[in-house]
Each structure stands twice: as structure tokens, then as C-alpha cells.
Scaffold this motif. Structure first.
Motif, PDB file in Angstrom:
ATOM      1  N   UNK A   1     -16.451  35.297 -65.101  1.00  0.00           N
ATOM      2  CA  UNK A   1     -16.842  36.702 -65.045  1.00  0.00           C
ATOM      3  C   UNK A   1     -16.496  37.399 -66.360  1.00  0.00           C
ATOM      4  N   UNK A   2     -15.272  37.185 -66.834  1.00  0.00           N
ATOM      5  CA  UNK A   2     -14.839  37.806 -68.088  1.00  0.00           C
ATOM      6  C   UNK A   2     -15.680  37.338 -69.269  1.00  0.00           C
TER       7      UNK A   2
ATOM      8  N   UNK B   1     -28.163  43.693 -67.857  1.00  0.00           N
ATOM      9  CA  UNK B   1     -28.824  44.547 -66.864  1.00  0.00           C
ATOM     10  C   UNK B   1     -28.100  44.586 -65.534  1.00  0.00           C
ATOM     11  N   UNK B   2     -26.991  43.876 -65.414  1.00  0.00           N
ATOM     12  CA  UNK B   2     -26.298  43.793 -64.129  1.00  0.00           C
ATOM     13  C   UNK B   2     -24.978  44.551 -64.162  1.00  0.00           C
ATOM     14  N   UNK B   3     -24.637  45.118 -63.004  1.00  0.00           N
ATOM     15  CA  UNK B   3     -23.353  45.806 -62.863  1.00  0.00           C
ATOM     16  C   UNK B   3     -22.252  44.764 -62.650  1.00  0.00           C
ATOM     17  N   UNK B   4     -21.011  45.232 -62.658  1.00  0.00           N
ATOM     18  CA  UNK B   4     -19.882  44.322 -62.455  1.00  0.00           C
ATOM     19  C   UNK B   4     -19.963  43.613 -61.110  1.00  0.00           C
ATOM     20  N   UNK B   5     -20.321  44.333 -60.065  1.00  0.00           N
ATOM     21  CA  UNK B   5     -20.393  43.724 -58.729  1.00  0.00           C
ATOM     22  C   UNK B   5     -21.523  42.699 -58.664  1.00  0.00           C
ATOM     23  N   UNK B   6     -22.618  42.960 -59.353  1.00  0.00           N
ATOM     24  CA  UNK B   6     -23.726  42.002 -59.382  1.00  0.00           C
ATOM     25  C   UNK B   6     -23.328  40.737 -60.147  1.00  0.00           C
ATOM     26  N   UNK B   7     -22.590  40.914 -61.219  1.00  0.00           N
ATOM     27  CA  UNK B   7     -22.113  39.750 -61.970  1.00  0.00           C
ATOM     28  C   UNK B   7     -21.117  38.957 -61.127  1.00  0.00           C
ATOM     29  N   UNK B   8     -20.247  39.661 -60.418  1.00  0.00           N
ATOM     30  CA  UNK B   8     -19.285  38.999 -59.542  1.00  0.00           C
ATOM     31  C   UNK B   8     -20.002  38.193 -58.464  1.00  0.00           C
TER      32      UNK B   8
ATOM     33  N   UNK C   1     -15.125  34.523 -55.120  1.00  0.00           N
ATOM     34  CA  UNK C   1     -15.466  35.920 -55.363  1.00  0.00           C
ATOM     35  C   UNK C   1     -14.409  36.597 -56.233  1.00  0.00           C
ATOM     36  N   UNK C   2     -14.877  37.314 -57.253  1.00  0.00           N
ATOM     37  CA  UNK C   2     -14.006  38.052 -58.164  1.00  0.00           C
ATOM     38  C   UNK C   2     -13.956  39.506 -57.711  1.00  0.00           C
ATOM     39  N   UNK C   3     -12.750  40.014 -57.478  1.00  0.00           N
ATOM     40  CA  UNK C   3     -12.610  41.436 -57.128  1.00  0.00           C
ATOM     41  C   UNK C   3     -12.736  42.270 -58.397  1.00  0.00           C
ATOM     42  N   UNK C   4     -13.674  43.192 -58.367  1.00  0.00           N
ATOM     43  CA  UNK C   4     -13.875  44.075 -59.531  1.00  0.00           C
ATOM     44  C   UNK C   4     -13.483  45.491 -59.136  1.00  0.00           C
ATOM     45  N   UNK C   5     -12.941  46.241 -60.088  1.00  0.00           N
ATOM     46  CA  UNK C   5     -12.531  47.619 -59.767  1.00  0.00           C
ATOM     47  C   UNK C   5     -13.710  48.539 -59.549  1.00  0.00           C
TER      48      UNK C   5
END
Length: 95
Positions: free
Chosen positions: A36-37, A47-54, A91-95
Motif C-alpha cells: 500500500x505504501x 485516480x484511486x482513494x486510499x480506501x480503494x487502494x487498500x 486488509x490495510x487500515x487507512x485513516x
């Protein structure tokens, strides 16, 4: 030697898998976080948000683990403690 090998593969292997399940999940989450990082830092999915990347990382790694699991024979699955992969393990928890 044969008895030792069979007992090791059919008894100790599943036991070790069950006992180390939490550590395996932590390692999978750590690997997913590293991916993810890397995707975020290198702007590979602009084009993707953090949650979409996660979700993308979790799906990709889960599919990989599922493919490996599905190719195993019953004995191979038994030796892994019959612990099938789960999407939440990646799954990666994103803020």
C-alpha cells in the motif's frame, strides 16, 4: 525415518500452523501495508482513494493466496492446519 516423517507432516505441521496463525496474519498485514505504501509513494494508482487502494491490495493478495490454497491437495491443506486464506488477513487500515 518414514514414521518420523509422517508424524512430522501429519501431526506437528498442522499444530504449528494453528499455533502461529496470529503471527502469519500479522506478517500478511505488514506485507499488505508495505505494498500500500509503495503504491501511494510512487503514485501508481493516482485516480484511486486510499480506501480503494487498500481494497485493491487486499483483493490482489487474497486472490494470490486463494490460488495457492486451491492448488494444494488435501494433504497439503492438512499440513497447513486446514486454515484457508481470508480477505481480512490482507486488509490495510487507512485513516
Amino acid at each position: 525415518m518414514l514414521i518420523l516423517f509422517v508424524s512430522m507432516a501429519l501431526v506437528l505441521s498442522p499444530l504449528i500452523s494453528v499455533l502461529t496463525k496470529k503471527q502469519d496474519i500479522r506478517n500478511r498485514k505488514k506485507y499488505a501495508k508495505e505494498l500500500f505504501d509503495a503504491i501511494k509513494e510512487n503514485d501508481l494508482q493516482p485516480n484511486k482513494s486510499d480506501i480503494e487502494i487498500s481494497n485493491f491490495v487486499a483483493d490482489m493478495l487474497f486472490k494470490r493466496q486463494s490460488n495457492l490454497w486451491n492448488r494444494k491437495t488435501f494433504i497439503g491443506k492438512w499440513c497447513l492446519g486446514m486454515i484457508a486464506p481470508e480477505r481480512s488477513d490482507h486488509f490495510v487500515d487507512v485513516p
